[in-house]
Design a protein around this motif. Structure first.
Motif, PDB file in Angstrom:
ATOM      1  N   GLU A  40       0.828  -1.213   0.000  1.00 37.28           N
ATOM      2  CA  GLU A  40       0.000   0.000   0.000  1.00 37.28           C
ATOM      3  C   GLU A  40       0.857   1.256   0.000  1.00 37.28           C
ATOM      4  O   GLU A  40       0.581   2.218  -0.723  1.00 37.28           O
ATOM      5  CB  GLU A  40      -0.908  -0.028   1.229  1.00 37.28           C
ATOM      6  CG  GLU A  40      -1.727   1.223   1.467  1.00 37.28           C
ATOM      7  CD  GLU A  40      -2.477   1.205   2.787  1.00 37.28           C
ATOM      8  OE1 GLU A  40      -2.924   2.277   3.224  1.00 37.28           O
ATOM      9  OE2 GLU A  40      -2.603   0.107   3.394  1.00 37.28           O
ATOM     10  N   ASP A  41       1.925   1.256   0.807  1.00 42.58           N
ATOM     11  CA  ASP A  41       2.794   2.438   0.876  1.00 42.58           C
ATOM     12  C   ASP A  41       3.663   2.563  -0.366  1.00 42.58           C
ATOM     13  O   ASP A  41       3.850   3.662  -0.901  1.00 42.58           O
ATOM     14  CB  ASP A  41       3.676   2.365   2.125  1.00 42.58           C
ATOM     15  CG  ASP A  41       2.931   2.761   3.391  1.00 42.58           C
ATOM     16  OD1 ASP A  41       1.924   3.477   3.289  1.00 42.58           O
ATOM     17  OD2 ASP A  41       3.350   2.332   4.480  1.00 42.58           O
ATOM     18  N   LEU A  85       2.379   4.318  -3.365  1.00 41.98           N
ATOM     19  CA  LEU A  85       2.288   5.776  -3.345  1.00 41.98           C
ATOM     20  C   LEU A  85       3.406   6.433  -4.153  1.00 41.98           C
ATOM     21  O   LEU A  85       3.303   7.615  -4.526  1.00 41.98           O
ATOM     22  CB  LEU A  85       2.353   6.287  -1.899  1.00 41.98           C
ATOM     23  CG  LEU A  85       1.234   5.833  -0.949  1.00 41.98           C
ATOM     24  CD1 LEU A  85       1.540   6.288   0.474  1.00 41.98           C
ATOM     25  CD2 LEU A  85      -0.108   6.376  -1.406  1.00 41.98           C
ATOM     26  N   LEU A  86       4.470   5.680  -4.420  1.00 44.64           N
ATOM     27  CA  LEU A  86       5.610   6.234  -5.146  1.00 44.64           C
ATOM     28  C   LEU A  86       5.344   6.194  -6.646  1.00 44.64           C
ATOM     29  O   LEU A  86       4.987   5.166  -7.200  1.00 44.64           O
ATOM     30  CB  LEU A  86       6.877   5.441  -4.823  1.00 44.64           C
ATOM     31  CG  LEU A  86       7.300   5.431  -3.347  1.00 44.64           C
ATOM     32  CD1 LEU A  86       8.550   4.594  -3.169  1.00 44.64           C
ATOM     33  CD2 LEU A  86       7.519   6.844  -2.835  1.00 44.64           C
ATOM     34  N   LYS A  87       5.539   7.316  -7.293  1.00 47.11           N
ATOM     35  CA  LYS A  87       5.302   7.417  -8.735  1.00 47.11           C
ATOM     36  C   LYS A  87       6.374   8.302  -9.356  1.00 47.11           C
ATOM     37  O   LYS A  87       6.901   9.223  -8.712  1.00 47.11           O
ATOM     38  CB  LYS A  87       3.912   8.010  -9.017  1.00 47.11           C
ATOM     39  CG  LYS A  87       2.769   7.218  -8.394  1.00 47.11           C
ATOM     40  CD  LYS A  87       1.424   7.830  -8.746  1.00 47.11           C
ATOM     41  CE  LYS A  87       0.286   7.110  -8.023  1.00 47.11           C
ATOM     42  NZ  LYS A  87       0.214   5.692  -8.398  1.00 47.11           N
ATOM     43  N   LEU A 114       9.733   7.365  -0.022  1.00 47.77           N
ATOM     44  CA  LEU A 114       8.875   6.998   1.096  1.00 47.77           C
ATOM     45  C   LEU A 114       9.707   7.104   2.362  1.00 47.77           C
ATOM     46  O   LEU A 114      10.783   6.510   2.464  1.00 47.77           O
ATOM     47  CB  LEU A 114       8.364   5.562   0.914  1.00 47.77           C
ATOM     48  CG  LEU A 114       7.388   5.027   1.955  1.00 47.77           C
ATOM     49  CD1 LEU A 114       6.032   5.712   1.814  1.00 47.77           C
ATOM     50  CD2 LEU A 114       7.219   3.507   1.803  1.00 47.77           C
ATOM     51  N   ILE A 121       7.049  11.304   0.775  1.00 51.08           N
ATOM     52  CA  ILE A 121       5.743  11.113   1.387  1.00 51.08           C
ATOM     53  C   ILE A 121       5.914  10.210   2.603  1.00 51.08           C
ATOM     54  O   ILE A 121       6.703   9.264   2.578  1.00 51.08           O
ATOM     55  CB  ILE A 121       4.732  10.527   0.382  1.00 51.08           C
ATOM     56  CG1 ILE A 121       3.326  10.527   0.980  1.00 51.08           C
ATOM     57  CG2 ILE A 121       5.136   9.124  -0.079  1.00 51.08           C
ATOM     58  CD1 ILE A 121       2.249  10.223  -0.035  1.00 51.08           C
ATOM     59  N   ALA A 135       5.106   7.382   5.204  1.00 50.22           N
ATOM     60  CA  ALA A 135       4.450   6.074   5.124  1.00 50.22           C
ATOM     61  C   ALA A 135       3.289   5.968   6.103  1.00 50.22           C
ATOM     62  O   ALA A 135       3.314   6.561   7.189  1.00 50.22           O
ATOM     63  CB  ALA A 135       5.462   4.973   5.407  1.00 50.22           C
ATOM     64  N   ASN A 136       2.300   5.190   5.720  1.00 49.85           N
ATOM     65  CA  ASN A 136       1.181   4.904   6.619  1.00 49.85           C
ATOM     66  C   ASN A 136       1.496   3.731   7.549  1.00 49.85           C
ATOM     67  O   ASN A 136       1.291   3.810   8.760  1.00 49.85           O
ATOM     68  CB  ASN A 136      -0.078   4.588   5.803  1.00 49.85           C
ATOM     69  CG  ASN A 136      -0.602   5.795   5.058  1.00 49.85           C
ATOM     70  OD1 ASN A 136      -0.701   6.882   5.606  1.00 49.85           O
ATOM     71  ND2 ASN A 136      -0.929   5.599   3.783  1.00 49.85           N
TER      72      ASN A 136
END
Length: 272
Positions: free
Chosen positions: A42-43, A46-48, A55, A76, A78-79
């Motif tokens: 999931e985390d 998020l990387l694009k 992260l 960003i 991490a969750n």
């Protein structure tokens, strides 16, 4: 730390898979990872290339990134991913992995008089004997003997060639390969290394009377583990005598031992 004297963090098994092999599962071109990071899909998603490329954890430590070096300006937080620093971080990673199992994979044998409430991964050659009650998700490796008449609670991972025997309760713990907890014992929120043998009646404590977080000694400083329930950290090759009692947060270094009836109030670094 007892577990990290005999293996690097990236070589520690979580859910019976080495941490570095968990990283290898992220087959994303040009993705680099911190060797001690626990990463969730999931985390990482998020990387694009045209968005966040790094992260980081809450301390801004890079966990995964694109490019030669992390870009702090395109980071960003991490969750669920985090950096494994202490042994109790391994418990946190194991909880996430085992707790998120969505189906069972059974390659061994489960006796019809065993009860499984949750998802289980059971390796080839392993046997779950009569009277075993498994509550929650559990991972068990190959050629293990589980039972009879024991209680295993999620989220627990048990390595290869382990024995969990009669009247034993294992809760939210990691047991590495070739480890035996044979009779009348309780292991809660703990990590046992390879080739550990708990003598009959060995009991770990994992809860303070005041309900506060456990603290444990790290290089002479008491460190808050952030855990309300935390048992013991046991290195490879440790043997305990029968009816050993272990205080919460205590650490036993590799190849140490206890005497019958001993109460472990302090970390055990040597047998002297």
């Amino acid at each position: 730390m007892p577990l990290f004297t005999t293996r690097a963090i990236e070589a520690f098994p979580i859910g019976n898979i080495l941490l570095r092999e968990h990283h290898a599962a992220f087959t994303i071109e040009d993705l680099r990872t911190h060797p001690h990071a626990w990463l969730t899909g999931e985390d990482v998603a998020l990387l694009k290339a045209d968005g966040p490329t790094s992260l980081v954890d809450e301390r801004r430590t890079p966990l995964a990134w694109f490019g030669e070096v992390p870009d702090a300006d395109k980071a960003i937080v991490a969750n669920k991913s985090f950096l494994i620093v202490h042994p109790w971080d391994l418990l946190r990673a194991n909880e996430l992995l085992v707790g998120e199992l969505s189906e069972s994979k059974v390659e061994g044998d489960i006796h019809p008089n065993a009860v499984i409430e949750g998802f289980i991964h059971l390796g080839p050659g392993s046997r779950i004997l009569p009277g075993v009650f498994i509550e929650g998700n559990v991972i068990i490796g190959a050629n293990c003997k589980i039972g009879p008449n024991c209680y295993i609670r999620g989220s627990t991972s048990i390595g290869d060639k382990c024995h969990v025997g009669n009247a034993v309760e294992i809760k939210n713990s990691i047991l590495l390969s070739n480890t035996n907890v044979g009779h009348l014992s309780y292991v809660g929120d703990s990590i046992l290394g390879e080739k550990v043998n708990f003598g009959a009646g060995t009991v770990t404590s994992n809860l303070r009377h005041d309900g506060k977080n456990h603290r444990t000694d790290v290089d002479g400083v008491l460190v808050d583990t952030g855990r309300r329930k935390f048992g013991c950290i046991v290195g490879d090759g440790v043997h305990t005598g029968i009816n050993t009692s272990i205080y919460p947060g205590r650490k036993l270094w590799p190849n140490t031992s206890t005497r019958p009836g001993e109460i472990v109030q302090r970390d055990r670094v040597t047998n002297e």
